[in-house]
Enzyme design. Structure first.
Site, PDB file in Angstrom:
ATOM      1  N   SER A  56       0.827  -1.212   0.000  1.00 37.27           N
ATOM      2  CA  SER A  56       0.000   0.000   0.000  1.00 37.27           C
ATOM      3  C   SER A  56       0.856   1.255   0.000  1.00 37.27           C
ATOM      4  O   SER A  56       0.332   2.336  -0.215  1.00 37.27           O
ATOM      5  CB  SER A  56      -0.947   0.003   1.197  1.00 37.27           C
ATOM      6  OG  SER A  56      -0.313  -0.460   2.351  1.00 37.27           O
ATOM      7  N   HIS A  97      -2.944  -3.142  -6.038  1.00 39.39           N
ATOM      8  CA  HIS A  97      -3.309  -2.651  -4.711  1.00 39.39           C
ATOM      9  C   HIS A  97      -4.808  -2.813  -4.489  1.00 39.39           C
ATOM     10  O   HIS A  97      -5.611  -2.029  -5.012  1.00 39.39           O
ATOM     11  CB  HIS A  97      -2.875  -1.173  -4.558  1.00 39.39           C
ATOM     12  CG  HIS A  97      -3.105  -0.627  -3.182  1.00 39.39           C
ATOM     13  ND1 HIS A  97      -3.373   0.695  -2.944  1.00 39.39           N
ATOM     14  CD2 HIS A  97      -3.113  -1.238  -1.979  1.00 39.39           C
ATOM     15  CE1 HIS A  97      -3.538   0.875  -1.640  1.00 39.39           C
ATOM     16  NE2 HIS A  97      -3.394  -0.280  -1.039  1.00 39.39           N
ATOM     17  N   GLU A 142      -5.905  -0.585  -7.579  1.00 38.62           N
ATOM     18  CA  GLU A 142      -4.943   0.301  -8.237  1.00 38.62           C
ATOM     19  C   GLU A 142      -3.888  -0.588  -8.898  1.00 38.62           C
ATOM     20  O   GLU A 142      -3.231  -1.379  -8.218  1.00 38.62           O
ATOM     21  CB  GLU A 142      -4.275   1.231  -7.219  1.00 38.62           C
ATOM     22  CG  GLU A 142      -5.222   2.274  -6.639  1.00 38.62           C
ATOM     23  CD  GLU A 142      -4.555   3.169  -5.594  1.00 38.62           C
ATOM     24  OE1 GLU A 142      -5.042   4.287  -5.384  1.00 38.62           O
ATOM     25  OE2 GLU A 142      -3.556   2.752  -4.971  1.00 38.62           O
ATOM     26  N   ASN A 183      -4.269   6.870  -1.398  1.00 35.76           N
ATOM     27  CA  ASN A 183      -3.581   7.294  -0.174  1.00 35.76           C
ATOM     28  C   ASN A 183      -2.896   8.646  -0.328  1.00 35.76           C
ATOM     29  O   ASN A 183      -2.503   9.257   0.654  1.00 35.76           O
ATOM     30  CB  ASN A 183      -2.570   6.235   0.281  1.00 35.76           C
ATOM     31  CG  ASN A 183      -3.254   5.135   1.066  1.00 35.76           C
ATOM     32  OD1 ASN A 183      -4.304   5.356   1.663  1.00 35.76           O
ATOM     33  ND2 ASN A 183      -2.690   3.950   1.045  1.00 35.76           N
TER      34      ASN A 183
END
Ligand SMILES: NC(=O)c1ccc[n+]([C@@H]2O[C@H](COP(=O)([O-])OP(=O)(O)OC[C@H]3O[C@@H](n4cnc5c(N)ncnc54)[C@H](O)[C@@H]3O)[C@@H](O)[C@H]2O)c1
Length: 533
Positions: free
Chosen positions: A136, A157, A169, A207
């Site tokens: 991540s 991801h 992702e 993120n």
């Protein structure tokens, strides 16, 4: 090492029927178990491996239980459950992954451990196999850098819980072959997921673009502008499923702080991503969030209605106070927002006049030179505007109309605003259906500050080639459950207002974190040049 080809045709990655493509999953924890389940449900033989003895078998047993629940609820047939479980098998060495078309590592978040493991994988799998990491936060380029064939290494991801969360992702490092990333993208689609392409940069898409949601709330808390429960009520009112403080409590402050620190360090200390001493204090005090029963909140966060003053609530929790008298309202400005407010007020049956000549959007309450001014924020504080407008009775309100569910809105008053003017403002907001929540006079209040910074971060991600606009919108809606993606907000608010808010925040705070993305600046000048033809 050069890319393997058959001499004429390009390499066919992950082509062919699922039943003939074994998937290796290494790491049978929270994420690995979910990924194995999804791959098996899509028809692949899945080999599951974990360092800890018994962990892979336990993960399969856990999957069997979740599938049994789905069968009980009538959402899965017993035959499909049995077929999925039959495709899952336990391995006890990397060598048993030799026939896999794709190996996904889902182990501890540590670069050296991942590199070492993937070197072992590379040594046993076929040259046509793809090697993926579910990291991540670690650079895919760095993970692939330890391998002989970095072109076939890609990030996959997934989000937690994997069976439910649609987003994947697909992350490309510097050496990742575009055909490998595309093959994984299409595979994720066949698994019922919604993949998006991303370039391997700190935080990838979700993120990264989500950072301001936490950072601006933490900054407002540090500035003593509001309490956590007020920020959470405002966020829910703007259409977010969870407010920033309750969400940080849920994620865990240790986890949230670590992600922020990683993104900050990876950006060489760019202040845009700076961790907060407010969150560090929670960490230091062991207030890690819900998992330990205390964070911002001791237990369950209060609901928005609990924030309404007790005197205004009757026994049924309904607002019982008599609605205060609404002064004569003049809707000011000619912006799209002014038009939106016009429609909203008309729909609510409010009597008002209009003054399209003012260069700001909001209301005048009352008439004549003593009228109270209520400005929809453009990032200037109420005191700034009071000085510029030479009007003591002045308030700033946060962005209205962000959601159909809006029931609360932030307001800040100029220090010299009189008590009657303050009551008038609250009455006008009440007439529009919004509970006024007073914040300290902070620039851009909560929604404008947060949403414009989310838009700015999304704009920079696109400007820097991390992802497309569509991918940014999709990723944020699916990965974080936001009501809109950053570019949808940009369209709704207009580039002029977004840039004005950021520029005013920048000027007020003198903090470079509010610098406007070059993409937004290009858009602004393009919009201004458009009438020139
Ligand atoms: N938990 C999340 O919400 C989440 C979301 C997205 C991505 N991720 C990433 O997924 C990865 C795994 O996270 P998790 O939450 O499933 O962790 P976890 O601790 O639940 O599981 C990790 C598993 O890997 C095993 N393991 C560790 N080193 C190993 C090795 N060398 N070989 C084989 N097995 C090994 C451990 O025994 C453990 O069972 C991490 O990279 C994490 O950053 C986690």
């Amino acid at each position: 090492m050069s890319k393997p080809t058959d001499g004429s045709k390009p390499m066919q990655w992950l082509a062919g029927p699922a039943a003939q493509q074994a998937i290796g999953v290494i790491g049978a924890g929270t994420m690995g178990a979910g990924i194995a389940q999804v791959a098996a449900a899509s028809g692949h033989p899945v080999r599951l491996l974990d360092l800890r003895a018994g962990a892979a078998a336990a993960a399969i047993a856990q999957t069997a239980q979740s599938l049994a629940t789905l069968v009980d609820k009538g959402r899965l047939s017993a035959a499909d459950r049995d077929a999925t479980l039959a495709r899952l098998s336990v391995c006890d060495s990397v060598a048993q992954m030799a026939d896999a078309a794709l190996v996904i590592e889902v182990i501890v978040e540590n670069l050296e451990a991942k590199r070492k493991l993937l070197q072992e994988v590379e040594a046993v799998v076929a040259p046509t196999a793809v090697i993926a990491s579910n990291t991540s936060s670690i650079s895919i380029t760095a993970i692939a850098g330890g391998l002989q064939q970095p072109h076939r290494v890609v990030g996959m991801h997934f989000f937690n819980p994997v069976p439910q969360m649609k987003l994947v992702e697909v992350v490309s490092g510097v050496e990742t072959d575009a055909t490998v990333a595309q093959a994984v993208f299409e595979l994720a689609r066949r698994w019922g997921k919604t993949p998006v392409h991303a370039k391997s940069t700190p935080g990838f898409i979700v993120n990264r673009i989500a950072r301001p949601y936490y950072a601006e709330a933490l900054a407002l808390l540090q500035e003593q502008a509001a309490l956590p429960a007020t920020l959470d009520a405002l966020a829910r009112s703007a259409g977010f499923r969870m407010g920033p403080c309750e969400l940080m409590d849920l994620i865990g402050h240790d986890v949230n702080y670590a992600v922020t620190q990683t993104v900050f360090d990876a950006n060489y200390g760019d202040r845009r991503y700076m961790p907060s001493i407010v969150q560090k204090a929670l960490l230091d005090g062991g207030r890690l969030g819900r998992k330990v029963g205390k964070g911002f909140y001791d237990g369950v966060p209060p609901t928005a209605s609990a924030l309404i003053e007790p005197a205004a609530i009757d026994a049924d929790g309904e607002s019982a106070a008599a609605a205060p008298a609404v002064p004569p309202l003049t809707l000011c400005g000619s912006s799209a927002l002014a038009r939106g407010l016009h429609a909203w007020m008309t729909q609510r049956g409010l009597a008002f006049t209009t003054d399209a000549r003012t260069d700001w959007t909001g209301w005048r309450l009352g008439t004549g030179p003593t009228a109270t001014q209520v400005h929809v924020t453009d990032g200037r504080t109420a005191m700034q505007l009071a000085a510029e407008q030479r009007c003591a009775d002045l308030a700033v309100i946060d962005l209205p109309l962000l959601s159909d569910k809006t029931n609360a809105i932030a307001v800040a008053f100029a220090a010299g605003a009189s008590d009657p003017a303050r009551s008038q403002v609250r009455a006008a907001l009440h007439a529009c259906g919004w509970q006024a929540m007073e914040l300290r006079d902070a620039p851009a209040l909560w929604a404008a500050r947060t949403i414009c910074m989310l838009v700015n971060e999304g704009a920079d991600a696109v400007h820097q080639g991390v992802c497309s606009e569509e991918a940014a919108n999709l990723a944020m809606k699916l990965g974080t459950n936001w009501p809109h993606g950053p570019f949808e907000w940009l369209t709704a608010l207009g580039v002029e207002r977004v840039v004005a808010v950021l520029d005013h925040l920048h000027a007020f705070t003198r903090n470079e974190r509010y610098r406007v993305s070059p993409l937004l600046q290009h858009r602004l000048w393009a919009a201004r040049a458009a009438p020139l033809g």
